[in-house]
Design a protein around this motif. Structure first.
Motif, short mmCIF file in Angstrom:
data_model
loop_
_atom_site.label_atom_id
_atom_site.label_comp_id
_atom_site.label_asym_id
_atom_site.label_seq_id
_atom_site.Cartn_x
_atom_site.Cartn_y
_atom_site.Cartn_z
N ARG A 542 0.81 -1.22 0.00
CA ARG A 542 0.00 0.00 0.00
C ARG A 542 0.84 1.28 0.00
O ARG A 542 0.30 2.35 -0.29
CB ARG A 542 -0.92 0.01 1.24
N VAL A 543 2.11 1.17 0.36
CA VAL A 543 2.95 2.37 0.46
C VAL A 543 4.15 2.29 -0.48
O VAL A 543 4.30 3.12 -1.40
CB VAL A 543 3.42 2.60 1.91
N ARG A 544 5.02 1.31 -0.28
CA ARG A 544 6.28 1.26 -1.02
C ARG A 544 6.06 1.01 -2.51
O ARG A 544 6.59 1.76 -3.35
CB ARG A 544 7.19 0.18 -0.44
N LEU A 545 5.32 -0.03 -2.86
CA LEU A 545 5.15 -0.36 -4.28
C LEU A 545 4.40 0.72 -5.06
O LEU A 545 4.81 1.07 -6.17
CB LEU A 545 4.46 -1.72 -4.43
N PRO A 546 3.28 1.29 -4.53
CA PRO A 546 2.64 2.37 -5.29
C PRO A 546 3.55 3.57 -5.54
O PRO A 546 3.56 4.14 -6.63
CB PRO A 546 1.45 2.75 -4.39
N LEU A 547 4.35 3.95 -4.52
CA LEU A 547 5.26 5.07 -4.71
C LEU A 547 6.41 4.73 -5.66
O LEU A 547 6.95 5.61 -6.34
CB LEU A 547 5.83 5.51 -3.36
N ALA A 548 6.78 3.45 -5.71
CA ALA A 548 7.89 3.03 -6.58
C ALA A 548 7.42 2.71 -7.99
O ALA A 548 8.25 2.41 -8.86
CB ALA A 548 8.59 1.81 -5.98
N LEU A 549 6.10 2.75 -8.25
CA LEU A 549 5.58 2.33 -9.55
C LEU A 549 6.19 3.09 -10.73
O LEU A 549 6.54 2.47 -11.75
CB LEU A 549 4.06 2.44 -9.56
N PRO A 550 6.34 4.43 -10.67
CA PRO A 550 6.99 5.11 -11.80
C PRO A 550 8.41 4.59 -12.08
O PRO A 550 8.79 4.40 -13.24
CB PRO A 550 7.01 6.58 -11.36
N GLU A 551 9.19 4.35 -11.01
CA GLU A 551 10.54 3.81 -11.20
C GLU A 551 10.49 2.40 -11.79
O GLU A 551 11.29 2.04 -12.66
CB GLU A 551 11.28 3.78 -9.86
N ALA A 608 6.88 1.06 -27.59
CA ALA A 608 6.91 0.62 -26.19
C ALA A 608 7.48 1.70 -25.28
O ALA A 608 6.95 1.97 -24.19
CB ALA A 608 7.72 -0.67 -26.06
N ASP A 609 8.55 2.35 -25.72
CA ASP A 609 9.19 3.39 -24.92
C ASP A 609 8.24 4.55 -24.66
O ASP A 609 8.10 5.02 -23.52
CB ASP A 609 10.46 3.87 -25.65
N ARG A 610 7.57 5.03 -25.72
CA ARG A 610 6.68 6.18 -25.55
C ARG A 610 5.48 5.84 -24.67
O ARG A 610 5.07 6.64 -23.81
CB ARG A 610 6.20 6.67 -26.92
N LEU A 611 4.91 4.66 -24.85
CA LEU A 611 3.74 4.29 -24.05
C LEU A 611 4.11 4.10 -22.57
O LEU A 611 3.41 4.59 -21.68
CB LEU A 611 3.10 3.01 -24.60
N ILE A 612 5.21 3.40 -22.31
CA ILE A 612 5.60 3.16 -20.92
C ILE A 612 6.04 4.46 -20.25
O ILE A 612 5.70 4.72 -19.08
CB ILE A 612 6.71 2.10 -20.86
N SER A 613 6.79 5.31 -20.96
CA SER A 613 7.21 6.60 -20.39
C SER A 613 6.00 7.47 -20.08
O SER A 613 5.95 8.13 -19.03
CB SER A 613 8.15 7.32 -21.36
N ALA A 614 5.01 7.48 -21.00
CA ALA A 614 3.80 8.26 -20.74
C ALA A 614 3.04 7.71 -19.55
O ALA A 614 2.50 8.47 -18.73
CB ALA A 614 2.90 8.26 -21.99
N ALA A 615 3.00 6.38 -19.40
CA ALA A 615 2.34 5.77 -18.24
C ALA A 615 3.06 6.15 -16.95
O ALA A 615 2.42 6.44 -15.92
CB ALA A 615 2.29 4.26 -18.40
#
Length: 627
Positions: A542-551, A608-615
């Protein structure tokens, strides 16, 4: 709507091949032809390469063939060892000196010295030219915005297009030999230097620019005497990347005459000699580690303040000068008595028989188990995903990437993804591209599952992370071809072999980015969760993984790029995707087919790069983390 109509296909490959034939056979500038121009450029670039090879590997002489007059032998292994240890001590202290001595000693003891010196000469010249060219182009991008806008898409193509795709144009333009391989290496390795230069120069504090203007500096003086020295530590990171990418191409470049350790690995792969291939591959890894650590030490040294103790600084200089004088005198002794120049044959070691015996024992003892694993994976994993990918109508796939682009990045991203997808269909490579998507996508999913799990487990455990980091550093420095040799010996050729090799090669970024993102969770949020009664599992989910999702998404993005680059290498073990198209075009000298297949791989990577970066950016904004 299921298969792209043949009547709608555009003969881009044939047009490119026809243009290249015209360019090399008929195009002229009046005074000289294009062929004469490219051969002249090749002759100029061969001068520093030949000089480096003469000093490190072949010996200094004059003339060609039987008329060669030898002036001095190549630098002997003991002179190079002494010089390398002294340079390591000067740049990074006793630890780096010890590492340089151990690495160079390994090359000599295990009989890899001659090939390693040929590879080192190519890498040094390629890296120097690539770093210099990247620096100049990066400075141009900083000065003129239109240059940056023009160069940016070319950098995306250069970083995502397989090296196989531009080996053939280099071969036709500059001829067969090490110069063509060196130019292909420079093209592949230069983009990171351009990007790092652009970021580093723009990150120089404005006070330095203002000081230069106040003191009356010209634009050239401001650039070369203030901006570049101020950005030097960051620029050395770019140089380090150029060196690593140059080493990564040495095996592929050996296909068009580069020679050295790359040729040794390629020859071992062709005859399935796992021992010789691993020894040559480990020699490339040793070179990569030595050059990487030396470049990092130079970057750190450039960022440090000058030595405050004048006596210690003078002692270091005397030690370095004395070591180089000793190396030079020993080189002179080797010139007078050539018998002492080579490492004694009786003292050489080799682990090749042991590796060969180990693989033979594993194959004999566990043949049934290995075949059962291979058959299960093919029947239950590979074959269903492959059938699903090939059954998808092209219209649906184009619409899907367009909708994803619109939802994640708006109309411009949707238009880009649709245009790139339609190009793949229009050139008649849709089915082959879907095979690429199937194998690459499956490998990325497996690598992401492994990478996220390992990254989460090691993020909060320093001891475990040190062990994991050592392993992934080794995985990232091993040449891509080296992964294929033991896997082919155990599982033979096929998609399952390719899947394992791709996962091993591409898993490192998923682990690194996940661990980095999870470890960066603000301690205040963790403390607040503990105070609210959260369990360790709740804090993680609930804390670590959601905050780390962009990375984590950025790590998966890098995993996709590495998987695509490795997918082309796996064409050597029987895959039937765009990598095989590119490799067969190189074998048949079909430049149009090779470039079009390479562009399709690059376009898949860009989508793939553009879609994942935008996500990742959208996730950051939604969580209030900023850009």
């Amino acid at each position: 709507m299921t298969r792209y109509p043949a009547a709608w296909q555009v003969p881009v490959a044939a047009e490119i091949s026809a243009f290249m034939r015209w360019l090399m056979e008929s195009a002229t500038f009046g005074v000289f032809t294009v062929r004469e121009l490219t051969r002249g450029i090749a002759w100029v670039l061969d001068l520093p390469l030949a000089a480096a090879k003469a000093v490190l590997a072949g010996g200094i002489g004059w003339g060609r063939g039987a008329e060669t007059v030898s002036l001095a032998p190549a630098i002997p292994w003991f002179s190079a060892l002494i010089a390398g240890v002294a340079a390591g001590y000067w740049a990074g202290g006793a630890r780096l000196a010890l590492l340089m001595g151990a690495g160079l000693g390994y090359l000599a003891v295990f009989g890899q010295w001659p090939s390693a010196m040929v590879t080192l000469a190519s890498v040094l010249v390629s890296s120097a030219l690539g770093a210099a060219g990247g620096l100049l182009i990066g400075l141009a991008c900083v000065r003129w915005r239109w240059v940056e806008r023009a160069v940016s898409p070319l950098l995306d193509l250069a970083q995502t297009m397989p090296v196989f795709a531009y080996l053939l144009p280099m071969l036709i333009l500059f001829g067969f030999g090490p110069v063509s391989a060196m130019i292909a290496t420079i093209v592949y390795a230069m983009p990171p230097m351009i990007r790092v230069t652009t970021l580093a120069i723009r990150a120089v504090p404005p006070e330095i620019r203002e000081l230069g203007a106040m003191t009356g500096c010209t634009r050239a003086q401001l650039t070369w005497k203030m901006l570049v020295p101020s950005a030097l530590p960051a620029l050395m990171v770019g140089v380090n990347q150029v060196i690593m990418l140059s080493l990564n191409v040495v095996i592929i470049a050996s296909m068009i005459g580069a020679g050295g350790l790359g040729f040794d690995v390629l020859a071992a792969l062709r005859r399935l000699d796992i021992g010789a291939g691993l020894e040559a591959g480990l020699a490339i890894t040793v070179l990569a580690i030595l050059l990487d650590r030396f470049a990092q030490a130079l970057a750190t040294k450039s960022a440090r303040a000058p030595e405050r103790d004048p006596e210690r600084a003078a002692r270091k200089r005397r030690l370095l000068t004395g070591a180089f004088w000793v190396a030079a005198l020993l080189w002179l002794a080797a010139a007078l008595k050539p018998d002492i120049a080579g490492y004694p044959e009786a003292l050489r070691l080799s682990t090749a028989p042991y590796w060969n015996d180990l693989v033979r024992w594993i194959n004999v003892t566990f043949f049934s188990t290995l075949e059962a694993i291979r058959a299960w994976a093919f029947l239950n994993l590979l074959a269903p995903v492959k059938r699903f990918a090939l059954a998808l109508p092209w219209v649906w796939v184009v619409a899907l990437v367009g909708i994803a682009g619109y939802r994640l990045g708006g109309f411009r991203l949707a238009a880009l993804t649709v245009a790139l997808s339609l190009f793949i269909a229009a050139v008649g490579l849709w089915q082959v591209a879907m095979l690429t998507v199937y194998l690459c996508g499956l490998a990325v999913v497996v690598a992401a599952l492994i990478g996220v799990a390992v990254g989460v487990a090691s993020a909060t455990r320093p001891r475990l992370w040190r062990a994991v980091e050592t392993v992934i550093d080794l995985l990232q420095t091993l040449p891509s071809f080296v992964y294929l040799i033991p896997i082919v010996m155990l599982f033979r050729v096929g998609d399952f072999t390719a899947l394992i090799a791709i996962v091993l090669y591409a898993v490192a970024p998923a682990i690194r980015y996940t661990a980095h993102g999870v470890a960066r969770t603000p301690p205040a949020l963790v403390d607040a969760s503990v105070m609210n009664g959260c369990t360790r599992r709740q804090i993680l989910t609930r804390v670590r993984l959601p905050l780390a999702l962009p990375e984590i998404l950025l790590g998966i993005n890098q995993t996709v790029m590495l998987a695509l680059s490795m997918l082309v290498i796996t064409a050597l073990v029987g895959t039937r995707d765009l990598g095989q198209e590119t490799y067969s075009a190189l074998a048949k000298a079909d430049i149009g087919k090779g470039l079009v297949a390479g562009l399709c791989v690059a376009f898949i990577g860009i989508i793939a790069d553009r879609l994942i970066s935008a996500a990742a950016e959208r996730t950051k904004r939604r969580m209030g983390l900023g850009r």
